[in-house]
Design an enzyme around this catalytic site. Structure first.
Site, PDB file in Angstrom:
ATOM      1  CE  LYS A  16       4.789  -1.600   6.097  1.00 12.69           C
ATOM      2  NZ  LYS A  16       3.409  -2.037   6.396  1.00 12.69           N
TER       3      LYS A  16
ATOM      4  NE  ARG B 233      -2.482  -1.887   3.153  1.00  7.38           N
ATOM      5  CZ  ARG B 233      -2.917  -2.049   4.398  1.00  7.38           C
ATOM      6  NH1 ARG B 233      -3.905  -1.293   4.857  1.00  7.38           N
ATOM      7  NH2 ARG B 233      -2.375  -2.954   5.189  1.00  7.38           N
TER       8      ARG B 233
ATOM      9  N   GLY C 195      -6.336  -8.299  15.127  1.00  4.03           N
ATOM     10  CA  GLY C 195      -6.652  -9.519  15.849  1.00  4.03           C
ATOM     11  C   GLY C 195      -7.302  -9.151  17.178  1.00  4.03           C
TER      12      GLY C 195
ATOM     13  CB  THR D 242       3.177 -12.724  12.302  1.00  2.00           C
ATOM     14  OG1 THR D 242       1.970 -13.434  12.641  1.00  2.00           O
ATOM     15  CG2 THR D 242       2.792 -11.420  11.618  1.00  2.00           C
TER      16      THR D 242
HETATM   17  C1  UD1 Z   1      -0.959  -8.777  12.824  1.00  2.00           C
HETATM   18  C2  UD1 Z   1      -1.544  -9.727  13.868  1.00  2.00           C
HETATM   19  C3  UD1 Z   1      -2.831  -9.114  14.444  1.00  2.00           C
HETATM   20  C4  UD1 Z   1      -2.518  -7.771  15.046  1.00  2.00           C
HETATM   21  C5  UD1 Z   1      -1.838  -6.878  14.025  1.00  2.00           C
HETATM   22  C6  UD1 Z   1      -1.370  -5.613  14.690  1.00  2.00           C
HETATM   23  C7  UD1 Z   1      -0.988 -11.979  13.150  1.00  2.00           C
HETATM   24  C8  UD1 Z   1      -1.453 -13.206  12.502  1.00  2.00           C
HETATM   25  N1  UD1 Z   1      -1.848 -10.997  13.243  1.00  2.00           N
HETATM   26  O1  UD1 Z   1      -1.886  -8.695  11.763  1.00  2.00           O
HETATM   27  O2  UD1 Z   1      -3.371  -9.954  15.425  1.00  2.00           O
HETATM   28  O3  UD1 Z   1      -3.721  -7.163  15.507  1.00  2.00           O
HETATM   29  O4  UD1 Z   1      -0.694  -7.527  13.453  1.00  2.00           O
HETATM   30  O5  UD1 Z   1      -0.843  -4.737  13.755  1.00  2.00           O
HETATM   31  O6  UD1 Z   1       0.139 -11.916  13.598  1.00  2.00           O
HETATM   32  N2  UD1 Z   1       5.481  -9.913   8.668  1.00  2.00           N
HETATM   33  C9  UD1 Z   1       6.589 -10.662   8.352  1.00  2.00           C
HETATM   34  N3  UD1 Z   1       6.412 -11.806   7.649  1.00  2.00           N
HETATM   35  C10 UD1 Z   1       5.187 -12.228   7.225  1.00  2.00           C
HETATM   36  C11 UD1 Z   1       4.069 -11.447   7.567  1.00  2.00           C
HETATM   37  C12 UD1 Z   1       4.252 -10.302   8.296  1.00  2.00           C
HETATM   38  O7  UD1 Z   1       7.714 -10.302   8.696  1.00  2.00           O
HETATM   39  O8  UD1 Z   1       5.111 -13.269   6.575  1.00  2.00           O
HETATM   40  C13 UD1 Z   1       5.674  -8.661   9.431  1.00  2.00           C
HETATM   41  C14 UD1 Z   1       5.251  -7.449   8.623  1.00  2.00           C
HETATM   42  O9  UD1 Z   1       6.353  -6.891   7.928  1.00  2.00           O
HETATM   43  C15 UD1 Z   1       4.748  -6.494   9.693  1.00  2.00           C
HETATM   44  C16 UD1 Z   1       4.246  -7.443  10.785  1.00  2.00           C
HETATM   45  O10 UD1 Z   1       4.846  -8.681  10.551  1.00  2.00           O
HETATM   46  O11 UD1 Z   1       5.773  -5.708  10.227  1.00  2.00           O
HETATM   47  C17 UD1 Z   1       2.735  -7.549  10.800  1.00  2.00           C
HETATM   48  O12 UD1 Z   1       2.295  -8.072   9.582  1.00  2.00           O
HETATM   49  P1  UD1 Z   1       0.887  -7.706   8.998  1.00  2.00           P
HETATM   50  O13 UD1 Z   1       0.699  -8.396   7.713  1.00  2.00           O
HETATM   51  O14 UD1 Z   1       0.687  -6.249   9.033  1.00  2.00           O
HETATM   52  O15 UD1 Z   1      -0.074  -8.395  10.087  1.00  2.00           O
HETATM   53  P2  UD1 Z   1      -1.595  -8.081  10.303  1.00  2.00           P
HETATM   54  O16 UD1 Z   1      -2.376  -8.879   9.356  1.00  2.00           O
HETATM   55  O17 UD1 Z   1      -1.822  -6.644  10.351  1.00  2.00           O
END
Ligand code: UD1
Ligand code: MG
Length: 482
Positions: A26, A19, A147, A85
């Site tokens: 980012k 985004r 979440g 995550t």
């Molecule tokens: C996540 C949480 C959610 C919480 C929210 C808060 C999970 C499953 N969900 O959701 O409960 O309310 O954050 O902002 O954890 N990232 C990685 N690798 C990945 C995916 C993500 O390093 O494969 C990192 C992203 O760069 C980011 C962070 O993890 O910094 C969060 O990822 P994002 O996709 O924003 O998670 P949400 O779906 O928002």
């Protein structure tokens, strides 16, 4: 400092950040003069963890290089093609010693306002409660997208459910998961092995560790953070600006509370790493950026931008653009000055109006007051450079230096054709082109004696307004003399 140093902090920074609509990852976008990831790293470093790991995937080379630049001791972990995550945290953990014990924190690389003090409070609460997992949570009026924290009838945290997996009743919960956690290292390692990808997004969720821990009869705690800004992430450039403005508001307020007068906080931008001494005053429309340091009793602004400038006590810098320069005690700059890299203005010296300087040392008490370019020069103490002078440093091929001694009085509209040296106490006439060295105490002049060709205008510019005026003056003079 805290007694509760975590064993490790794992910063998740593998996400794509689509985004942002940017070629740049980012987490490398910046607010307050520091990348989003830089803010996360600084917050983590404040805890003095034994290990610091950053998990990367998207644009891994760029992000890895940035981590090496700003925090060489950090370990960079590469996330594989398994998404989520949970997988990210697992990849981070896999790069750390296999026998880790103690507390492991997980934070995000795109949450820039989170403070060390908040992490520290969570670690303390986590370790004192003996919980296996402590989740940082917030109560917010619009929880959509986050979440939700699930609690049993006794109020114990039993799990976290993602928006996309939640039912109607769960979506009504307003306590959200910030995504920041403290884990017992062994529990985290063990639980992540059990977490599956059977959810709406087909990802390995870190949030599922909570339910695993609860299922094993371990205690899960929530640590509620009231300051919502601290757990807010950046997803697009609108949020980037909003978080940048809030960070700036906090930074400006911090300086005001420490004794700096800021006339207009709304138009004053101060980067995170800037320092400002007591009783300094910042006037409106001013940006103080990078590694700028400002002493006490300094006046900056209005309408000034300073990047990596070292300003000493009692100096004043008005309507100026400056970078990588030093302005020493009691010196004054501006209005309308341009200090390029390598400018060093001595104590009580002056760089005045419409003056550009570059790679030049101007001695204590020396002055370049008006309309001049000073490039590649060394000017001695107490010397005065006349208005509209140029240090001619470039012959089209090479740059050369000009050296001016102490206590010189140099005329207006001088050209110093480098390389050239002017000795101590020398003078020069107006309009001098200094091509040869001037010995100490000499008066240099290069201008030919003035000649006046009488009657030239009436003869050669007949019929012009000037010629009419000249004729009238001549007739008047003749009348007076007759
Ligand atoms: C996540 C949480 C959610 C919480 C929210 C808060 C999970 C499953 N969900 O959701 O409960 O309310 O954050 O902002 O954890 N990232 C990685 N690798 C990945 C995916 C993500 O390093 O494969 C990192 C992203 O760069 C980011 C962070 O993890 O910094 C969060 O990822 P994002 O996709 O924003 O998670 P949400 O779906 O928002
Ligand atoms: Mg998110």
């Amino acid at each position: 400092m805290t007694d509760h140093h975590p064993t490790a902090v794992i910063i998740l920074a593998a996400g794509e950040g689509t985004r942002m609509k940017s070629a740049r990852p980012k987490v490398l976008h910046a607010i307050g003069g520091r990348s989003l990831l830089g803010h996360a790293i600084v917050a983590a470093q404040g805890l003095s963890p034994t290990h610091l790991a950053v998990v990367v995937r998207h644009e891994r080379e760029l992000v890895t290089q940035h981590v090496h630049d700003i925090c060489p001791e950090a370990v960079v972990a590469d996330q594989d093609d398994v998404k989520g995550t949970g997988r990210a945290a697992e990849c981070g953990l896999d790069r750390l010693p296999g026998d880790l014990t103690g507390t492991v924190l997980v934070t995000y690389g795109d949450v820039p306002l989170l403070e060390t003090a908040s992490l520290e409070a969570m670690v303390r609460a986590h370790e004192e409660s003996g919980a296996a997992v402590t989740v940082m949570t917030s109560h917010i009026s619009d929880p959509s997208g986050y979440g939700r924290v699930l609690r049993d009838s006794a109020g114990q945290v039993v799990g976290i459910v993602e928006q996309k997996d939640a039912d109607e009743a769960q979506r009504a919960i307003t306590e959200i998961n910030s995504g920041i956690y403290a884990f017992d290292a062994a529990l985290l390692r063990d639980a992540l092995r059990q977490v599956q990808t059977d959810n709406a997004q087909g990802e390995k969720y870190l949030t599922d560790v909570v339910a695993v821990a609860h299922g094993q009869g371990k205690r899960v705690a929530a640590h509620v953070l009231a300051d919502l800004w601290q757990t807010e992430g950046v997803n697009d450039r609108v949020q980037l600006a909003k978080m940048g403005a809030e960070l700036n508001r906090r930074t400006v307020e911090r300086h005001m509370r420490a004794g700096v007068t800021v006339i207009d906080p709304a138009t004053t931008w101060i980067d995170t790493s800037v320092s400002i001494g007591q009783d300094s005053t910042i006037l409106p429309n001013t940006q103080i950026l990078g590694a700028t340091t400002i002493g006490a009793d300094v006046t900056i602004g209005p309408d000034t931008t300073l990047i990596d400038v070292d300003i000493r006590d009692g100096a004043s810098v008005i309507r100026t653009h400056g970078s990588l320069s030093v302005i020493r005690e009691g010196a004054s700059v501006g209005p309308f000055a341009y200090l390029r890299p390598g400018s060093d203005l001595g104590a009580k010296g002056k760089i005045g109006t419409f003056v550009e300087t570059k790679n030049s040392t101007i001695g204590a008490g020396a002055k370049v007051p008006h309309l001049s370019y000073v490039g590649d020069a060394t000017i001695g103490e107490r010397s005065n450079i006349g208005a509209a002078s140029v240090f001619v440093n470039y012959d089209g091929v090479t740059k050369s230096r000009t050296t001016i001694g102490n206590d010189c009085r140099l005329g207006s509209d001088n050209m110093y054709v480098a390389p050239v040296t002017v000795g101590d106490g020398a003078y020069s006439g107006a309009g001098t082109t200094v091509r040869k060295d001037v010995p100490a105490g000499a008066l240099a002049m290069s201008v030919a004696p003035q000649r006046n060709l009488l009657g030239w205008v009436e003869e050669h510019r007949a019929g012009t307004a000037a010629a009419h005026a000249a004729q009238a003056a001549r007739l008047r003079e003749q009348g007076e003399n007759s």
